[in-house]
Structure formats: C-alpha cells, structure tokens
Design an enzyme around this catalytic site. Structure first.
Site, mmCIF file in Angstrom:
data_model
loop_
_atom_site.group_PDB
_atom_site.id
_atom_site.type_symbol
_atom_site.label_atom_id
_atom_site.label_comp_id
_atom_site.label_asym_id
_atom_site.label_seq_id
_atom_site.Cartn_x
_atom_site.Cartn_y
_atom_site.Cartn_z
ATOM 1 N N GLU A 357 0.817 -1.215 0.000
ATOM 2 C CA GLU A 357 0.000 0.000 0.000
ATOM 3 C C GLU A 357 0.850 1.264 0.000
ATOM 4 O O GLU A 357 0.540 2.226 -0.709
ATOM 5 C CB GLU A 357 -0.908 -0.020 1.235
ATOM 6 N N THR A 485 -11.423 7.125 -13.577
ATOM 7 C CA THR A 485 -10.460 6.639 -12.583
ATOM 8 C C THR A 485 -10.861 5.285 -12.010
ATOM 9 O O THR A 485 -10.080 4.664 -11.301
ATOM 10 C CB THR A 485 -10.268 7.680 -11.465
#
Length: 537
Positions: A357, A485
């Site tokens: 992440e 997106t």
C-alpha cells in the site's frame, strides 16, 4: 466554447482526420500470451460467481467469511462497477442480469449510512452506469435513467453559487455532512458528469463538474500547477500546503488531461494545468533512490520534500504516458516509463510478487518522510530492493497494473505482458479465500493473513486492466476510449492533430494556505486501516 457546443462538435469531427495516436499502430498480442486473457476472465467469473452466491445486491463480498458488507450505501456497488467489465469480456448473460438489478436500485436514500460520498458515487455508480450504457450499444436506456437519478441527488452538493461541491451528502435531507474536502474529491467529476450531459442533453451536469475542476486549476498553488491537497468547499480556498500525486490529489491531476481528450475542448486550462503540473513535478519532485536508481515522485509538505510513495500514486506513470503521447512529448513519455519501473519494482521486491500500500525511499538529498526513521529491518530491505515498505497491505488496488497496461499499449514491449502474467499467477497463489479472492495484510509474507473484503474496484479495475492487457489492443483502444479513474471506458471523439494547449505553462501565483479545517497530511493519513477503501482516489 460552452459545453453544449462541445457536444455538437462530438458529432462533427471527420473520421478520416488522422489525429494524434496513443497506441502502437497495428499492435498485436503474441500467440504465446493468448491463454492469459482467459486467465484474467476466470479471475472475474470465479469472483463474480461467489459474489452472486453470497453477496448479490450488496456492495462487497466478504470472501473469507462468505458474507457481505455495504460500505457504498447498499446499492450493489459490485454489480454496477462490474457491468462495463462484463460488457468488455462479452459476458452477456450476467450483464443483462445486472441491468435488471440496476433498474430497481433506489438512489433516493442510502440503505446504510446516511452519508454518501459524491466522489465514490460518481466514479463507481455514475461512471459504471454510463459506461455500461455505451458498451452495450445504448440498448438499455434505463441505465441513463438511473444515472440521472443518482446525479440529481448528488447535485445538492453544490450549495448556492459555490463552484466546489461538498464531498459528502445526506441523501435523506439533501444537505452536506462534512465541511472538509480535497482536490481529488472535488476535481474528479468532470468525465462522468460530461457523459451524463451527453446522454441527457442537459448541459448543467457537465458545466457544474467542469466549473469545479477549473476553480481548482485557477487557485494559487504551493508549486506551479500542483494544487494543495486540502480544500474548503464552502469557500473554495486551499487548505494546508501538501502536494502529492497520491491519495487526496491523484485523480484531479489525472482528469485534467483526460477531460481535454474526452471533450476535445478548446479551453486551454486543462492541458496547460496538466502540463505545468508535470513540468513542476519533474523540476521539484522527481527523485532517484540511492539503491537501484529507481525513479519516483516525492511529496512536498509546504516546506520539505517527503520521500514517500504509494500504490495509489502509481497511476501517474500511465497518466503521463497518455499525456505524453497526446502532447507528443518524448521527455514526458521517457520519464513515465522510468516511473513505471519504480512502481513495478514494489511488486518485484516482495515475497508474494504483489505490491504494498505505501513505501518510502532514500535519495541523495534526504530520507525525510514525515514519520519515523526506517527500522533496521526496513533498511535491510531497502539495501536489497531500493525502497522500503511503510504499509504492507494489498487491498486489491489496480494502479500498478493500470500503468503496466498503458506501457504495453504505448510501447509494444512484451516485458509488460510478462509482468501482467506474473501478477495473475501471484493473485492465484496468494489471494484465494474460501470462495473468491481477498487482500493481504502483508505482501512480504507468503503466509500472510487475508483481508475479508473484495471491493468493487477488483471487478471494475484490476480484472479489466489485466484482461485488456492480453486482449486485442484494437478492442477498447486507448485511441478510441478514455477511462475514468474506476477504469470505466467512455467513447472519445476522433483525436485532434494536436493537444498542445496554449503552448504556455501556467504562471505561478502567490500562495497562502488557509489553516484550520484540514491540516497538511501525507497520503498515509488516508490509509486508516488495512481495509480502508480506496478513499480519495
């Protein structure tokens, strides 16, 4: 030119106009990779079959416990988000089933929390409905009807004459519920709302979202073209002075160049601002790691460079590749390919072959991250891999594979096919839960525990990008479509022969950050837990 004029132009461009091309002409996937498209589709069908069995009509499947969650207001986010992927893959039976489900969604109220994210609802629901409508040859008008219904509720986020929408709404009372926002939430609406204007012939939708993006572009910024992350929707002023291509800012920058391509607008502000942001990033944020010489974009907190990166930010390579091709700027393309290498290295360096992440670097000019100094274990990892992990989870994010797909379509280098294939293998090896696929708590452990959530963007983005990497490049071509997106494709008009904008960079303006409502923070502040949703991208 107004938005209504743009819509007229969409039907007037001659198909014979050559225009700028993005993809390698005549590109084909070599035969030895042919089976990989089916592998990507199998990931989808296994995941969706499990979703249908254990969570249908809810937002997310919980693949470990065989349950569900409703973090997107209980409207069936996975159904709507997955529809365009079904259409791209030719899964007509479940697509029509999804249309029938969608026709009965009640967008007048949230089934769970009264709070509705305008950003998330726009990219997943509004974008998913309109893309599915297009990709199904406009056979299901109910998809536009439902898109209009949810947009009409979100429209109350624009209060009075404000250019900026509030980021969160109470659909029961049609009032804002949170006073703070960021440029990603406010500036990532233009593509979807423009498409709604296209299919309703109501210019108000697209004008409203475009006004928000232009407002941000016209603000003074800490670095030229690079708006501060925080914004106060009530005043339209910047809050704090944090600059990043990561969460909270990312898709605002992404949409500047994409809106210019989707609309072929002659308003220069979108391309000029995007070009200035890229130029400013190259001059101020571009760094190389002391180990491995990997290229990355650092953050800027208003006074110091922070040598941090994130999975979310790794969309930037694909976005710069697209913009570099549209602007016919080889320097941007070359740097984008270097950024792509740095992001892929975060996958290649872990025990699972899946990227974390968040991560950090050490450069010749420092190692400041705004947090703790790297531990001994992190330094040992850095000395081997050229980055170190600061948040070890993988929550099924798409950005590295998004940029990888763009790199394949734009260069034709088969190493990108090899990388996508390795991601499929890693997913099959490390992500299986009881019935589908789950995230990992620690990508650097082959025995990592799983995260009991399969967000809708697994269907919309990860599996669509993987499928398109191995699909015929002429199908859903980057020359014919612009992706929102959430990887929802929108049909674009024929390309212009130039996307140079005014040919000028946006001049710097004196910047003074508003304080109080939202302090300057790094992207890690948006990563509240391993299971945090995509949040502000």
């Amino acid at each position: 030119m107004g938005l209504s004029g743009l819509l007229l132009l969409l039907g007037l461009f001659s198909p014979s106009w050559a225009g700028v091309t993005v993809q390698v002409p005549g590109l084909q996937v070599p035969p030895q990779y042919a089976s990989r498209r089916a592998d990507a589709q199998k990931l989808f069908t296994v995941s969706y079959d499990a979703y249908k069995q254990f969570a249908f009509g809810h937002d997310d499947l919980s693949p470990v416990s065989r349950g569900f969650s409703d973090g997107r207001n209980g409207w069936g986010a996975s159904v709507v988000d997955a529809m365009a992927t079904m259409a791209v893959m030719g899964l007509d039976d479940i697509f029509e089933e999804a249309v029938n489900f969608t026709a009965n969604i009640d967008f007048s109220r949230s089934k769970t929390s009264s709070t509705v994210s305008v950003f998330e609802t726009t990219i997943r629901y509004l974008g998913g409905l309109l893309s599915a409508y297009e990709l199904s040859d406009e056979k299901f008008p109910v998809l536009v009807q439902k898109a209009k219904e949810v947009a009409d509720k979100m429209a109350f986020a624009w209060v009075g004459n404000n250019d900026m929408p509030f980021g969160f709404m109470n659909f029961a009372t049609n009032t804002p519920t949170r006073s703070t926002s960021n440029i990603a939430e406010a500036g990532t609406l233009s593509l979807e709302w423009f498409m709604l204007t296209k299919y309703t012939n109501n210019a108000t939708y697209g004008d409203r979202a475009a006004r928000s993006a232009k407002h941000i572009a016209n603000l003074a910024s800490p670095l030229p073209g690079l708006a501060a992350q925080g914004i106060d929707p009530a005043t339209g002023n910047a809050v704090g002075s944090y600059v990043t291509w990561g969460g909270g800012s990312d898709s605002y920058f992404e949409y500047l160049i994409k809106y210019a391509r989707l609309t072929n607008t002659d308003e220069h502000i979108y391309i000029d601002t995007w070009k200035t942001a890229v130029d400013s990033s190259i001059k101020n944020l571009l760094r190389k790691s002391t180990v491995g010489n990997f290229t990355y974009l650092a953050d800027f907190d208003g006074s110091r460079i922070r040598h941090v990166g994130s999975h979310l930010a790794c969309f930037h390579a694909g976005n710069w590749l697209l913009g570099g091709k549209l602007l016919q700027n080889q320097t941007i393309i070359d740097i984008a390919l270097e950024l792509n290498e740095g992001c892929w290295n975060t996958y290649a360096g872990t025990a699972t072959g899946i990227g974390p992440e968040a991560f950090a670097y050490i450069s010749d000019d420092g190692s400041f991250t705004g947090g703790n100094s790297p531990s001994t274990a992190q330094m040992n990892f850095y000395n081997q891999h050229g980055y170190y992990i600061t948040s070890s989870a993988y929550i099924l994010r798409p950005e590295v594979l998004e940029s990888n797909m763009h790199a394949w379509r734009i260069t034709g280098d088969t190493k990108y096919l090899d990388r996508a294939a390795s991601a499929i293998d890693a997913f099959n090896k490390f992500l299986p839960a009881t019935v589908a696929f789950a995230g990992l708590n620690n990508v650097n452990s082959v025995t990592s525990s799983l995260i009991d959530d399969m967000e809708s963007f697994w269907f919309a983005e990860v599996l669509k990008y993987l499928y398109l990497t191995f699909d015929d490049p002429a199908h859903i071509s980057l020359d014919d479509y612009v992706f929102n997106t959430e990887c929802q494709p929108f049909k674009a008009p024929p390309a212009l022969d130039s996307y140079g904008g005014s040919g000028k960079l946006v001049p710097a303006k004196p910047f003074a950050a508003q304080s109080g409502a939202l302090p300057a923070v790094s992207p890690n502040a948006f990563l509240k837990s391993a299971g945090v949703p995509r949040g502000s991208r």
